[in-house]
Design an enzyme around this catalytic site. Structure first.
Site, PDB file in Angstrom:
ATOM      1  N   ASP A 258     -60.956   1.081-141.231  1.00 24.58           N
ATOM      2  CA  ASP A 258     -60.520   1.195-142.623  1.00 24.58           C
ATOM      3  C   ASP A 258     -61.460   0.363-143.499  1.00 24.58           C
ATOM      4  O   ASP A 258     -62.124  -0.542-143.010  1.00 24.58           O
ATOM      5  CB  ASP A 258     -59.084   0.658-142.708  1.00 24.58           C
ATOM      6  CG  ASP A 258     -58.418   1.033-144.021  1.00 24.58           C
ATOM      7  OD1 ASP A 258     -58.985   1.868-144.752  1.00 24.58           O
ATOM      8  OD2 ASP A 258     -57.334   0.500-144.303  1.00 24.58           O
TER       9      ASP A 258
ATOM     10  N   GLN B   6     -65.819   1.486-153.975  1.00 25.15           N
ATOM     11  CA  GLN B   6     -65.001   0.280-153.876  1.00 25.15           C
ATOM     12  C   GLN B   6     -65.661  -0.795-153.023  1.00 25.15           C
ATOM     13  O   GLN B   6     -64.995  -1.695-152.528  1.00 25.15           O
ATOM     14  CB  GLN B   6     -63.624   0.627-153.299  1.00 25.15           C
ATOM     15  CG  GLN B   6     -62.787   1.465-154.242  1.00 25.15           C
ATOM     16  CD  GLN B   6     -61.370   1.636-153.729  1.00 25.15           C
ATOM     17  OE1 GLN B   6     -60.632   0.674-153.588  1.00 25.15           O
ATOM     18  NE2 GLN B   6     -61.001   2.869-153.442  1.00 25.15           N
TER      19      GLN B   6
END
Length: 744
Positions: A219, A250
């Site tokens: 992740d 991000q």
DNA sequence: AGAGTGCAGCAACTT
DNA sequence: GCTGCACTCT
């Protein structure tokens, strides 16, 4: 109807693609955690994969816990066998088993940033490094990036050929490395690096883990650095079942070595990688998403994607400019109160800012307005002086080779052992090529030690006594004994009148944490050990303690907010020089990272986004006049509401909360809990009992000291101090909260 | 030799 | 606004 029917087409595709490398480009709020959890469920339930063979890597312990919980809800059994953990905890687990192959002892200590700094200071002194020219932090970050690039001191030196500055760094790096090794300690970067070295030099170990982890998921892939990438490539090399989820927009940890190329070049590294984009956002309203898209569009060199939503436009973004930061904080405090009057909960709001220093003003205003809050970050609980002191005792007991820990506590509380003595011990240790504690064990061999020898001897005797106790009693009992025998708390009270109470509260909290660690271990059927506790402590992040079931406003940096979402987000301090930081404005790459940070901030908001700035702000005791952030100007004005009226109108015509809302609030509301020093909401505390069930003259029993008679009870600030004359253990003074005396 | 006290310099983001 | 260091006192 299966659990997979609720997924959209792309999500389903990602879940069903189980074999071979897969890159999921998941925009903010596009349900990547849903995909990961469903994917794990699918592997287990439909593909018959043994959960034991699945490894999911998350960014924080909190995310790991949540992921496991969600998988648990999806599958009938077996979720506890899936390895879900952070890079660092996974590496520690592996190293605890095998690091002896690299010449370390398996009970190694983990050094945090503070420890690294302390060590670096000593090294600079030893090597006569001019810290004006080479700052400790700069040296440490050079070493950190060397480790990230997997460069040994030798390789670094080779690379530094002809570069005087780099040569010096190589010297420092070498010494730093040898001191760590001498202390049987690893820093955070080592956790990854040594694991990779282990894999690269021990084929049987690598093979074991390759066989074990046949399905790997990562992740927040955009924030992996080079050594982390190496770690997962090695593990995935055999079966190639590697699924990474990330969003290049991000990526906000470049300063920590995050390598955005890991995501941009994934398809080159892993041939035949499947790429799936998740572009539907389920989190935010159209206006918020449009604003985020408009800002991030100004970055070059990103994977093209456009987030969309069918959530509807929603409210416009509220923008307020203030004269100074006090007014900004005041407005946000008032606005939150007004929202709460309208039925929102405190936990629906989060205040995000660029730097930790900004939290202070909010904290003041929130205390004044009785708003429950929790500050994430800032000074970590485990970085507090009293906590570090006590942990240093535990470290010394656990690993006598941890010189840093020994030196920290040798004169804490004061034992009359000063710098001169410590230096003599160190010199003697260096001369003989042994550790600091080793030198202490033979004081008669230290030249010129004089009268200090007796003090040192009694310190060693104390530590040896604790060591002998450590095998026999629990960690909490050991800790209590340390507190009693060193009179740590009493000393604290004597020397530091104002701060003492908060510090003692922190010590209570530490004890509670030890107890809950022991309970957790026993529940899991493991024996709670000192090394295990210290390791857990070293790897917790502040964010891990966030509790969704508690009704408080969360205050944190934009970095900490990654991966979280809130109905209402306040983005504060949008000023050029602060955000983007003045340290990034002259470098286009750094500026793009700041912009991504802004994108992360905006996309945390679900329903309502308030952005604000102040015309003047105190920074380092100096008043600065900053222009409005350039990022604000990138948001199209039609998305923004600047009118002051909006806020006032809402406040005046606030309808009474519905019965349902009132019930919801009553359910969640908890008493205000916070003190300005013991930051944040306290989770546990050994608090003063309503009263004691024994008084002076009563016979009581103590877990360790046996039976005795209560002699004196004095009321301290937070607890009762009880003096007991034990039948066998003599007279002892202790705190009622710790001692848990039982009346006979 | 150690401990207490005043002043200077420094302060992004973090596992 | 806080931490480390130099200086002086016991």
């Amino acid at each position: 109807m299966s659990i997979y029917d609720t997924l959209n087409e792309q999500q389903r595709e990602a879940v069903f693609h189980t074999e071979g490398p897969l890159l999921i480009l998941a925009g903010a709020g596009s349900g990547k955690t849903r995909v990961l959890t469903h994917r794990i469920a699918y592997l287990m339930e439909e593909k018959g994969v043994n959960p034991w063979n699945i490894f999911a890597i998350t960014f924080t312990n909190k995310a790991a816990g949540e992921m496991r919980e969600r998988v648990d809800k999806l599958v009938s059994f077996g979720s506890e066998s899936v390895w879900v953990s952070t890079f660092h905890s996974a590496c520690v687990r592996i190293l605890r088993r095998h690091i002896d192959r690299l010449g370390y002892e398996n009970n190694f200590t983990i050094y945090d940033g503070d420890d690294q700094k302390t060590l670096m200071k000593a090294i600079c002194k030893k090597l006569n490094i001019d810290t004006k020219a080479y700052k400790e932090t700069a040296l440490l970050s050079a070493i950190s990036s060397a480790k990230d690039q997997m460069l040994t001191p030798d390789a670094y030196e080779e690379q530094a050929e002809g570069n005087y500055g780099k040569k010096n760094i190589a010297r420092v790096y070498r010494e730093y490395e040898s001191q760590l090794r001498g202390s049987n300690a690893l820093d955070f970067d080592d956790l990854l690096l040594k694991t990779v070295q282990l894999f690269e030099t021990q084929p049987d170990v690598l093979e074991y883990y390759q066989e074990r982890f046949r399905y790997i998921m990562v992740d927040e892939y955009q924030d992996t650095n080079t050594v982390q990438f190496r770690f997962i490539s090695l593990l995935a090399a055999r079966y190639q079942n590697l699924c990474v989820v990330g969003d290049d927009d991000q990526s906000i940890y470049k300063f920590r070595g995050a390598n955005i190329r890991n995501i941009l070049n994934f398809e080159e590294e892993f041939q035949d990688a499947r790429v799936i984009k998740l572009e539907q956002n389920y989190r935010s309203t159209g206006n918020i998403l449009d604003a985020a898209n408009a800002v991030i569009r100004n970055n070059r060199g990103r994977k093209d994607k456009t987030l969309w939503t069918d959530n509807g436009e929603g409210e416009r973004i509220l923008y307020r400019q203030f004269y100074n930061a006090y007014e900004e904080a005041e407005f946000i405090a008032e606005d939150i109160q007004s929202q709460v009057r309208q039925g929102m909960l405190y936990q629906d709001s989060a205040v995000l800012y660029r730097t930790n220093a900004q939290s202070r003003l909010f904290e003041e205003k929130f205390v004044a307005s009785n708003i429950p809050y929790k500050i994430v970050g800032g000074i970590n609980f485990y970085a507090r002086r009293e906590i570090k002191d006590l942990l240093a005792y535990l470290k010394t007991i656990d690993n006598g080779r941890d010189d840093l820990a020994v030196r920290r506590i040798i004169n804490v509380p004061k034992r009359g052992i000063g710098l001169t003595t410590i230096n003599r011990v160190q010199e003697s240790a260096d001369a003989r090529g042994i550790g600091f504690y080793g030198a202490l064990q033979g004081t008669d061999l230290i030249p010129n030690i004089g009268r200090a020898a007796a003090k040192l001897d009694s310190f060693v005797a104390l530590i040896e006594y604790f060591k002998s106790r450590a095998d026999q009693e629990s960690i909490s009992e050991l800790m209590e004994e340390i507190l009693e025998m060193t009179a740590y708390i009493e000393t604290l009270e004597a020397e530091d009148e104002e701060g003492a109470e908060a510090r003692i509260q922190n010590i209570d909290e530490l004890l509670s944490k030890i107890v809950s660690y022991e309970e957790a271990c026993e529940e899991a059927g493991e024996k709670p050990g000192l090394s295990g506790f210290l390791e857990e402590v070293a790897l917790v992040a502040d964010i891990d303690s966030l509790d969704e079931n508690q009704d408080y406003v969360v205050l944190m940096t934009l970095h900490s907010a990654k991966g979280l979402e809130f109905p209402h987000v306040y983005l504060a301090g949008l000023e050029d020089g602060l955000f983007p930081s003045s340290m990034s404005t002259d470098n286009p790459e750094d500026l793009e990272e700041e912009r991504r940070l802004c994108y992360v901030g905006i996309t945390r908001a679900q329903k309502r986004l308030t952005v604000s700035c102040a015309s003047q702000r105190m920074i380092r005791g100096e008043i600065r006049f900053n222009p409005v952030s350039r990022f604000l100007k990138e948001i199209p004005s039609e998305l923004v509401e600047t009118e002051k009226k909006l806020f006032e109108k809402e406040q005046r015509s606030a309808p009474a909360p519905s019965a349902k809302e009132q019930a919801r609030r009553a359910f969640h509301q908890q008493p205000f809990q916070s003190s300005s020093i013991a930051k944040g909401a306290k989770q546990f505390a050994v608090t003063k009992e309503k009263g004691l069930d024994y008084t002076v003259g009563d016979r009581v029993s103590h877990v360790k000291f046996g039976q005795g008679t209560v002699k004196v009870i004095t009321e301290g600030g937070r607890d009762y101090e009880v003096t007991v004359e034990f039948d066998t253990a003599g007279v002892r003074k202790m705190f009622a909260g710790f001692a848990k005396l039982k009346k006979l």
